[in-house]
Scaffold this motif. Structure first.
Motif, PDB file in Angstrom:
ATOM      1  N   LYS A  29      18.914  26.992 104.252  1.00 20.64           N
ATOM      2  CA  LYS A  29      19.222  28.342 104.726  1.00 20.64           C
ATOM      3  C   LYS A  29      19.610  28.320 106.202  1.00 20.64           C
ATOM      4  O   LYS A  29      20.549  29.007 106.617  1.00 20.64           O
ATOM      5  CB  LYS A  29      18.025  29.271 104.523  1.00 20.64           C
ATOM      6  CG  LYS A  29      17.803  29.669 103.087  1.00 20.64           C
ATOM      7  CD  LYS A  29      16.585  30.571 102.970  1.00 20.64           C
ATOM      8  CE  LYS A  29      16.231  30.849 101.528  1.00 20.64           C
ATOM      9  NZ  LYS A  29      15.022  31.673 101.404  1.00 20.64           N
ATOM     10  N   GLU A  32      23.108  26.920 106.466  1.00 24.10           N
ATOM     11  CA  GLU A  32      24.096  27.895 105.993  1.00 24.10           C
ATOM     12  C   GLU A  32      24.297  28.997 107.024  1.00 24.10           C
ATOM     13  O   GLU A  32      25.429  29.435 107.253  1.00 24.10           O
ATOM     14  CB  GLU A  32      23.652  28.488 104.654  1.00 24.10           C
ATOM     15  CG  GLU A  32      23.765  27.520 103.498  1.00 24.10           C
ATOM     16  CD  GLU A  32      23.125  28.022 102.214  1.00 24.10           C
ATOM     17  OE1 GLU A  32      22.417  29.062 102.248  1.00 24.10           O
ATOM     18  OE2 GLU A  32      23.323  27.371 101.176  1.00 24.10           O
ATOM     19  N   ASN A  33      23.218  29.441 107.665  1.00 23.53           N
ATOM     20  CA  ASN A  33      23.336  30.461 108.711  1.00 23.53           C
ATOM     21  C   ASN A  33      24.130  29.933 109.895  1.00 23.53           C
ATOM     22  O   ASN A  33      24.967  30.650 110.458  1.00 23.53           O
ATOM     23  CB  ASN A  33      21.955  30.935 109.172  1.00 23.53           C
ATOM     24  CG  ASN A  33      21.285  31.843 108.167  1.00 23.53           C
ATOM     25  OD1 ASN A  33      21.946  32.449 107.328  1.00 23.53           O
ATOM     26  ND2 ASN A  33      19.971  31.926 108.229  1.00 23.53           N
ATOM     27  N   GLN A  35      26.419  27.626 109.798  1.00 19.24           N
ATOM     28  CA  GLN A  35      27.818  27.524 109.378  1.00 19.24           C
ATOM     29  C   GLN A  35      28.485  28.902 109.397  1.00 19.24           C
ATOM     30  O   GLN A  35      29.610  29.043 109.886  1.00 19.24           O
ATOM     31  CB  GLN A  35      27.914  26.915 107.984  1.00 19.24           C
ATOM     32  CG  GLN A  35      29.343  26.742 107.504  1.00 19.24           C
ATOM     33  CD  GLN A  35      29.424  26.110 106.130  1.00 19.24           C
ATOM     34  OE1 GLN A  35      28.414  25.879 105.479  1.00 19.24           O
ATOM     35  NE2 GLN A  35      30.628  25.844 105.686  1.00 19.24           N
ATOM     36  N   ARG A  36      27.800  29.928 108.886  1.00 15.35           N
ATOM     37  CA  ARG A  36      28.364  31.283 108.900  1.00 15.35           C
ATOM     38  C   ARG A  36      28.598  31.765 110.330  1.00 15.35           C
ATOM     39  O   ARG A  36      29.619  32.391 110.625  1.00 15.35           O
ATOM     40  CB  ARG A  36      27.440  32.256 108.167  1.00 15.35           C
ATOM     41  CG  ARG A  36      27.633  32.263 106.667  1.00 15.35           C
ATOM     42  CD  ARG A  36      26.955  33.459 106.019  1.00 15.35           C
ATOM     43  NE  ARG A  36      25.515  33.454 106.143  1.00 15.35           N
ATOM     44  CZ  ARG A  36      24.671  32.822 105.320  1.00 15.35           C
ATOM     45  NH1 ARG A  36      25.146  32.145 104.307  1.00 15.35           N
ATOM     46  NH2 ARG A  36      23.369  32.889 105.510  1.00 15.35           N
ATOM     47  N   ASN A  37      27.659  31.459 111.220  1.00 17.89           N
ATOM     48  CA  ASN A  37      27.819  31.857 112.621  1.00 17.89           C
ATOM     49  C   ASN A  37      29.015  31.169 113.253  1.00 17.89           C
ATOM     50  O   ASN A  37      29.772  31.794 114.005  1.00 17.89           O
ATOM     51  CB  ASN A  37      26.547  31.570 113.424  1.00 17.89           C
ATOM     52  CG  ASN A  37      25.453  32.572 113.166  1.00 17.89           C
ATOM     53  OD1 ASN A  37      25.720  33.695 112.738  1.00 17.89           O
ATOM     54  ND2 ASN A  37      24.221  32.182 113.415  1.00 17.89           N
ATOM     55  N   GLU A  38      29.189  29.878 112.980  1.00 21.38           N
ATOM     56  CA  GLU A  38      30.341  29.149 113.521  1.00 21.38           C
ATOM     57  C   GLU A  38      31.646  29.716 112.980  1.00 21.38           C
ATOM     58  O   GLU A  38      32.616  29.863 113.728  1.00 21.38           O
ATOM     59  CB  GLU A  38      30.227  27.651 113.214  1.00 21.38           C
ATOM     60  CG  GLU A  38      29.113  26.950 113.969  1.00 21.38           C
ATOM     61  CD  GLU A  38      29.248  27.063 115.477  1.00 21.38           C
ATOM     62  OE1 GLU A  38      30.374  26.913 115.993  1.00 21.38           O
ATOM     63  OE2 GLU A  38      28.222  27.310 116.141  1.00 21.38           O
ATOM     64  N   GLU A  39      31.678  30.031 111.689  1.00 25.91           N
ATOM     65  CA  GLU A  39      32.883  30.622 111.094  1.00 25.91           C
ATOM     66  C   GLU A  39      33.169  31.986 111.710  1.00 25.91           C
ATOM     67  O   GLU A  39      34.322  32.320 111.989  1.00 25.91           O
ATOM     68  CB  GLU A  39      32.715  30.738 109.580  1.00 25.91           C
ATOM     69  CG  GLU A  39      32.721  29.402 108.866  1.00 25.91           C
ATOM     70  CD  GLU A  39      32.303  29.492 107.410  1.00 25.91           C
ATOM     71  OE1 GLU A  39      31.915  30.594 106.945  1.00 25.91           O
ATOM     72  OE2 GLU A  39      32.346  28.448 106.734  1.00 25.91           O
ATOM     73  N   ARG A  40      32.121  32.784 111.921  1.00 25.21           N
ATOM     74  CA  ARG A  40      32.294  34.104 112.520  1.00 25.21           C
ATOM     75  C   ARG A  40      32.808  33.984 113.946  1.00 25.21           C
ATOM     76  O   ARG A  40      33.730  34.706 114.358  1.00 25.21           O
ATOM     77  CB  ARG A  40      30.958  34.865 112.504  1.00 25.21           C
ATOM     78  CG  ARG A  40      31.027  36.255 113.083  1.00 25.21           C
ATOM     79  CD  ARG A  40      29.658  36.908 113.155  1.00 25.21           C
ATOM     80  NE  ARG A  40      28.624  36.081 113.738  1.00 25.21           N
ATOM     81  CZ  ARG A  40      28.450  35.867 115.047  1.00 25.21           C
ATOM     82  NH1 ARG A  40      29.259  36.434 115.912  1.00 25.21           N
ATOM     83  NH2 ARG A  40      27.478  35.091 115.490  1.00 25.21           N
ATOM     84  N   ARG A  43      36.471  32.995 113.892  1.00 22.97           N
ATOM     85  CA  ARG A  43      37.314  34.136 113.520  1.00 22.97           C
ATOM     86  C   ARG A  43      37.435  35.112 114.689  1.00 22.97           C
ATOM     87  O   ARG A  43      38.528  35.604 114.996  1.00 22.97           O
ATOM     88  CB  ARG A  43      36.727  34.854 112.296  1.00 22.97           C
ATOM     89  CG  ARG A  43      37.560  36.056 111.864  1.00 22.97           C
ATOM     90  CD  ARG A  43      37.004  36.695 110.594  1.00 22.97           C
ATOM     91  NE  ARG A  43      37.875  37.758 110.143  1.00 22.97           N
ATOM     92  CZ  ARG A  43      37.766  39.031 110.507  1.00 22.97           C
ATOM     93  NH1 ARG A  43      36.812  39.413 111.337  1.00 22.97           N
ATOM     94  NH2 ARG A  43      38.611  39.934 110.053  1.00 22.97           N
TER      95      ARG A  43
END
Length: 96
Positions: A29, A32-33, A35-40, A43
């Motif tokens: 978890k 995954e968090n 990774q989502r933060n890096e993607e955000r 963007r």
């Protein structure tokens, strides 16, 4: 005879394995968090950079509300040759 005798070695082993599973799930978890933060963040940076380019190319853009900027870009996309030019652009996710 000071040895500790365990009545349920299978139960202790099961608890140990379940604890390890929970730790691995938590670690997953966390990753995954991240990774989502890096993607955000990527963007957000991309949107800011492209917005800056838009404002630099079209000096009227900073004063227009978002709806009017969108209408302006849509109107540009309908100009002759715009579709052909857009078709030549690399697609999202393509490597240069």
């Amino acid at each position: 005879m000071n040895e500790k005798i365990t009545a349920h070695p299978q139960k202790e082993e099961r608890e140990k394995v379940l604890k390890e599973i929970r730790q691995l799930e938590n670690r997953q978890k966390i990753l995954e968090n991240k990774q989502r933060n890096e993607e955000r963040k990527a963007r957000t940076r991309r949107l800011i950079e492209r917005g800056a380019i838009l404002e630099g190319v079209f000096s009227l853009a900073p004063d227009l509300p978002g709806v009017e900027v969108k209408a302006f870009l849509i109107a540009l996309s309908h100009l002759p040759g715009a579709a052909e030019l857009a078709a030549k652009l690399p697609k999202s996710g393509d490597k240069p």
